[in-house]
Design a protein around this motif. Structure first.
Motif: not given
Length: 63
Positions: A8-20, A33-37, A39-43
């Protein structure tokens, strides 16, 4: 660490990198910086949900 959590963490990091990060950079958008911050807990939560559901489905298919 449980396998579904790691997955799940691998999926979350992948989604974060791609979408954000990657898609906005490809579209020449600014990274805020708002989107970057935000996005972390969301993804992370989304990735953990995906990892859990995939693990649950895999166990169901095996039975």
């Amino acid at each position: 660490m449980k396998k579904w959590v790691r997955s799940g963490l691998v999926w979350g990091v992948s989604f974060y990198l791609i979408t954000i990060i990657i898609i906005p950079l490809m579209n020449n958008e600014d990274l805020s910086s708002y989107k970057l911050l935000v996005g972390i807990p969301l993804w992370i939560i989304t990735g953990l949900a995906v990892g859990y559901l995939f693990d649950k489905k895999k166990k169901k298919v095996i039975k």
